[in-house]
Design a protein around this motif. Sequence first.
Motif, PDB file in Angstrom:
ATOM      1  N   TYR A  48     -71.542 110.082  13.668  1.00  0.00           N
ATOM      2  CA  TYR A  48     -72.598 110.761  14.412  1.00  0.00           C
ATOM      3  C   TYR A  48     -72.837 110.152  15.783  1.00  0.00           C
ATOM      4  N   ARG A  58     -74.528 116.793  17.476  1.00  0.00           N
ATOM      5  CA  ARG A  58     -75.788 117.297  16.900  1.00  0.00           C
ATOM      6  C   ARG A  58     -76.986 116.463  17.340  1.00  0.00           C
ATOM      7  N   PHE A  59     -76.739 115.211  17.737  1.00  0.00           N
ATOM      8  CA  PHE A  59     -77.865 114.328  18.081  1.00  0.00           C
ATOM      9  C   PHE A  59     -77.695 113.781  19.486  1.00  0.00           C
ATOM     10  N   PHE A  98     -78.804 110.460  21.722  1.00  0.00           N
ATOM     11  CA  PHE A  98     -79.298 109.087  21.563  1.00  0.00           C
ATOM     12  C   PHE A  98     -79.743 108.540  22.914  1.00  0.00           C
TER      13      PHE A  98
END
Length: 287
Positions: A7, A13-14, A16
Amino acid sequence: MAFWCYYRFCSERFFFFSLATIEEVKYIDIVAVYVFCELLSCIKNIHKSSFAFVDGFDNDSPIEKENEDLLGRKELAKDAVEKLLNTDTSTEAFSFGIVSPWGAGKTSFMNLMKKGIKDEHEECIVIDFNPWLYSHKEDIITLFLDELSKHLEKYDSELASDIIDYSKALSSFESAETKIVSVLVDLMTTSTKLEDKISMITESIKSVEKKIVVFIDDIDRLDSTEIMEVLKLIRNISNFPYMYFVVAYDKDYILERLKGKMSSKETKYTEKIFQVELPLPQFEKKI
């Protein structure tokens, strides 16, 4: 770590957030660093503890802590300590015997008593003395008085010196016949008689204002001569005020060894040495 890597670097999808100082490093990376450090620690511990002890023999070592007391004796040990230290020793020492056969937990019980004294009674000086370690090597009485001197030195250096002089005087009296002449010369030139030295030590110990608790273990591993020396040490040589002797022994063994050293009244003799004897409670073998 695999999920973090996927991830963090592969998934979109994310989002940071970067650290303020280094844009390439994200806040989520702190978790990875922590997990990595924990993994390293586990690997080190695995290598450190490469031996596995499973289904081996029981290790018959005495306990050191109250939570190891599976026989339920810690309360008895506390009661024994309180009763012992409330016993008046302002004029002479008091001796307390812990009695049970070999392997029944005498040393463990003494350890519980010692811990109780060290934790709850700052007014006490605790001395461990095991004559079995010195048997057949040197004079047990001299070794004990040396140990007593070392423990008292920080409270009264002159008292410590007097105890050493007392020990030397006792050794002189017990020297071989070939040394009688030199001993007499030494005694004649000594300014203080033995009785005066004992009186000085007695008064100095009183002024220290500390209770001295001496734990003596394993006398039921000594021969008859050594046992007699320990008993003489307790009853006569070190019969000073504010001193308590806690001695663990197998009474049957002691009485058997004393048979060749004295009359048929060995039981009465031990009762004169130990004012109180505490037989340890029995327990089921499966425990």
